[in-house]
Design a protein around this motif. Structure first.
Motif: not given
Length: 127
Positions: A46, A55-59, A61
């Motif tokens: 992760e 991760n497209p939702r989190k960039g 992170s």
């Protein structure tokens, strides 16, 4: 900076702390500790995905320092698991590392030569 002896002393203390807070039988503690290695490895994945911004939702992170910390958690968790499997985990690990050194890090000119393949009718065919 800590040395490996101090690290193993800390692991022993951590095992004691974990055991003091668990009412599970010893075999189940080992099982869950082994599962904990997989959980921690997932956190490495992760963090690496987050550090690479994949991760497209989190960039982005996480940082690569987060990845390093998660890898350290995997190592510590593995050390705890080894100590729970064998109270002499430090010696087990030292022997294992020595086998790796002997196998992979010993210069070729000091290794035992390989035995030649047998010749004759029962010898394997060359490729």
């Amino acid at each position: 900076m800590t040395n490996m002896t101090n690290a193993w002393q800390a692991i022993r203390q951590l095992v004691g702390l974990l055991d003091d807070h668990s009412d599970l039988p010893h075999d189940q503690r080992i099982l869950f500790q082994l599962l904990k290695i997989q959980e921690e490895a997932g956190e490495v994945a992760e963090a690496a995905i987050g550090a690479a911004g994949q991760n497209p939702r989190k960039g982005y992170s996480h940082t690569w320092q987060d990845v390093e910390a998660e890898v350290c958690d995997v190592i510590v968790t593995g050390m705890v698991a080894l100590m729970r499997l064998n109270a002499d985990g430090e010696a087990v690990f030292a022997r294992h590392v020595q086998r790796i050194i002997d196998r992979d890090l010993t210069p070729a000119d000091t290794q035992q030569p390989e035995l030649p393949l047998p010749q004759g009718p029962s010898a394997p065919e060359s490729v």
